[in-house]
Enzyme design. Structure first.
Site, PDB file in Angstrom:
ATOM      1  N   LEU A  78      -6.152  -4.980  -3.910  1.00 20.74           N
ATOM      2  CA  LEU A  78      -5.950  -3.885  -4.861  1.00 20.74           C
ATOM      3  C   LEU A  78      -4.550  -3.287  -4.808  1.00 20.74           C
ATOM      4  O   LEU A  78      -4.283  -2.241  -5.396  1.00 20.74           O
ATOM      5  CB  LEU A  78      -7.016  -2.809  -4.645  1.00 20.74           C
ATOM      6  CG  LEU A  78      -8.458  -3.304  -4.804  1.00 20.74           C
ATOM      7  CD1 LEU A  78      -9.445  -2.186  -4.516  1.00 20.74           C
ATOM      8  CD2 LEU A  78      -8.698  -3.918  -6.169  1.00 20.74           C
ATOM      9  N   CYS A  79      -3.644  -3.963  -4.123  1.00 21.12           N
ATOM     10  CA  CYS A  79      -2.256  -3.515  -4.016  1.00 21.12           C
ATOM     11  C   CYS A  79      -1.493  -3.890  -5.291  1.00 21.12           C
ATOM     12  O   CYS A  79      -1.642  -4.994  -5.813  1.00 21.12           O
ATOM     13  CB  CYS A  79      -1.615  -4.247  -2.832  1.00 21.12           C
ATOM     14  SG  CYS A  79      -0.725  -3.206  -1.724  1.00 21.12           S
ATOM     15  N   HIS A  80      -0.670  -2.966  -5.778  1.00 22.07           N
ATOM     16  CA  HIS A  80       0.149  -3.245  -6.954  1.00 22.07           C
ATOM     17  C   HIS A  80       1.336  -4.130  -6.582  1.00 22.07           C
ATOM     18  O   HIS A  80       1.955  -3.920  -5.538  1.00 22.07           O
ATOM     19  CB  HIS A  80       0.710  -1.943  -7.547  1.00 22.07           C
ATOM     20  CG  HIS A  80      -0.326  -1.084  -8.170  1.00 22.07           C
ATOM     21  ND1 HIS A  80      -1.087  -0.193  -7.450  1.00 22.07           N
ATOM     22  CD2 HIS A  80      -0.724  -0.978  -9.461  1.00 22.07           C
ATOM     23  CE1 HIS A  80      -1.919   0.433  -8.264  1.00 22.07           C
ATOM     24  NE2 HIS A  80      -1.715  -0.020  -9.493  1.00 22.07           N
ATOM     25  N   MET A 116       2.109  -0.187   2.264  1.00 20.13           N
ATOM     26  CA  MET A 116       1.460  -1.467   2.566  1.00 20.13           C
ATOM     27  C   MET A 116       2.491  -2.567   2.781  1.00 20.13           C
ATOM     28  O   MET A 116       2.304  -3.446   3.626  1.00 20.13           O
ATOM     29  CB  MET A 116       0.484  -1.853   1.456  1.00 20.13           C
ATOM     30  CG  MET A 116      -0.663  -0.847   1.278  1.00 20.13           C
ATOM     31  SD  MET A 116      -1.528  -0.433   2.818  1.00 20.13           S
ATOM     32  CE  MET A 116      -2.163  -2.013   3.302  1.00 20.13           C
ATOM     33  N   GLU A 117       3.596  -2.506   2.051  1.00 21.54           N
ATOM     34  CA  GLU A 117       4.643  -3.514   2.220  1.00 21.54           C
ATOM     35  C   GLU A 117       5.285  -3.412   3.602  1.00 21.54           C
ATOM     36  O   GLU A 117       5.528  -4.426   4.264  1.00 21.54           O
ATOM     37  CB  GLU A 117       5.681  -3.369   1.108  1.00 21.54           C
ATOM     38  CG  GLU A 117       5.204  -3.853  -0.254  1.00 21.54           C
ATOM     39  CD  GLU A 117       4.154  -2.976  -0.930  1.00 21.54           C
ATOM     40  OE1 GLU A 117       3.542  -3.455  -1.896  1.00 21.54           O
ATOM     41  OE2 GLU A 117       3.942  -1.820  -0.497  1.00 21.54           O
ATOM     42  N   ASP A 131       3.186 -16.992  16.741  1.00 20.57           N
ATOM     43  CA  ASP A 131       3.094 -18.400  16.359  1.00 20.57           C
ATOM     44  C   ASP A 131       4.170 -19.248  17.027  1.00 20.57           C
ATOM     45  O   ASP A 131       3.890 -20.339  17.520  1.00 20.57           O
ATOM     46  CB  ASP A 131       3.188 -18.536  14.840  1.00 20.57           C
ATOM     47  CG  ASP A 131       3.136 -19.990  14.407  1.00 20.57           C
ATOM     48  OD1 ASP A 131       2.147 -20.673  14.749  1.00 20.57           O
ATOM     49  OD2 ASP A 131       4.085 -20.452  13.739  1.00 20.57           O
TER      50      ASP A 131
END
Length: 161
Positions: A78-80, A116-117, A131
Site C-alpha cells: 500500500l506504499c505510494h 518507508m523508503e 548476504d
C-alpha cells in the site's frame, strides 16, 4: 460493519486500500532511519580489510540500500510510488562491539512521506552485508531498526527519543 480504526490504510468498511493523497500539499519531506548488524570480530575485520570474497561489502550494501529506496512501493503493497529527490546510505563502524550501523536518508517533494523508503534502505543494506558475509558468519544479527526522524507534511516533525 463500519471500522473505527485510526489506521489510514483501511476504509470505512475495514477493507485495506491505498490512501488517497491527491488533496495533500506537495511539501519537502525527509526521513532518516537507522539499524545495526552485529557480527563476530573476524567478520568485521574481513569487511574492513576489503578481503571479502564477494567484493567491497559496504560499497555494495550502500548501492543496495539506495536501490531499495526506489523499489519500496514494489515491496510494500500500500506504499505510494515516490519521485525521490535524494537517497543516502552511510555506515559507521563500532569495532569494540563488532557492529556496523547503517543510517539512511530519503527525501522527496510530494504529498506523502518517505519513512518507508528510509526504513527499507536500512533493512536492505544490512541484509546485503549479511548476504555477502554469511559464509563466514551465519550468526550475524540485524537489530535496532527504527525511524530516527521525519520532517514535512501535515503531521509535522517526529524525532525518536
Amino acid at each position: 460493519m463500519v471500522s473505527q480504526s485510526p489506521l489510514t490504510h483501511f476504509d470505512s468498511q475495514g477493507m485495506a486500500h491505498m490512501v488517497d493523497v491527491s488533496a495533500k500539499a506537495a511539501t519537502h519531506r525527509i526521513a532518516v532511519a537507522q539499524g545495526r548488524i552485529l557480527m563476530g570480530p573476524p567478520t568485521l575485520a574481513v569487511i574492513l580489510g576489503g578481503s571479502a570474497k564477494k567484493g567491497d561489502v559496504l560499497g555494495i550494501a550502500r548501492i543496495a540500500g539506495i536501490m531499495a529506496t526506489k523499489k519500496t512501493s514494489d515491496l510494500i503493497p500500500l506504499c505510494h510510488p515516490l519521485a525521490l529527490t535524494r537517497a543516502t546510505v552511510e555506515f559507521s563502524i563500532d569495532e569494540p562491539n563488532a557492529a556496523i550501523t547503517c543510517r539512511a536518508t530519503a527525501e522527496t517533494v510530494g504529498p506523502t512521506g518517505v519513512e518507508m523508503e528510509a526504513l527499507t534502505a536500512v533493512q536492505i543494506a544490512l541484509l546485503t552485508i549479511y548476504d555477502m558475509c554469511k559464509a563466514m558468519d551465519r550468526g550475524m544479527t540485524i537489530t535496532d531498526v527504527k525511524l530516527l526522524e521525519k520532517h514535512g507534511g501535515k503531521s509535522g516533525s517526529f524525532t525518536s527519543a
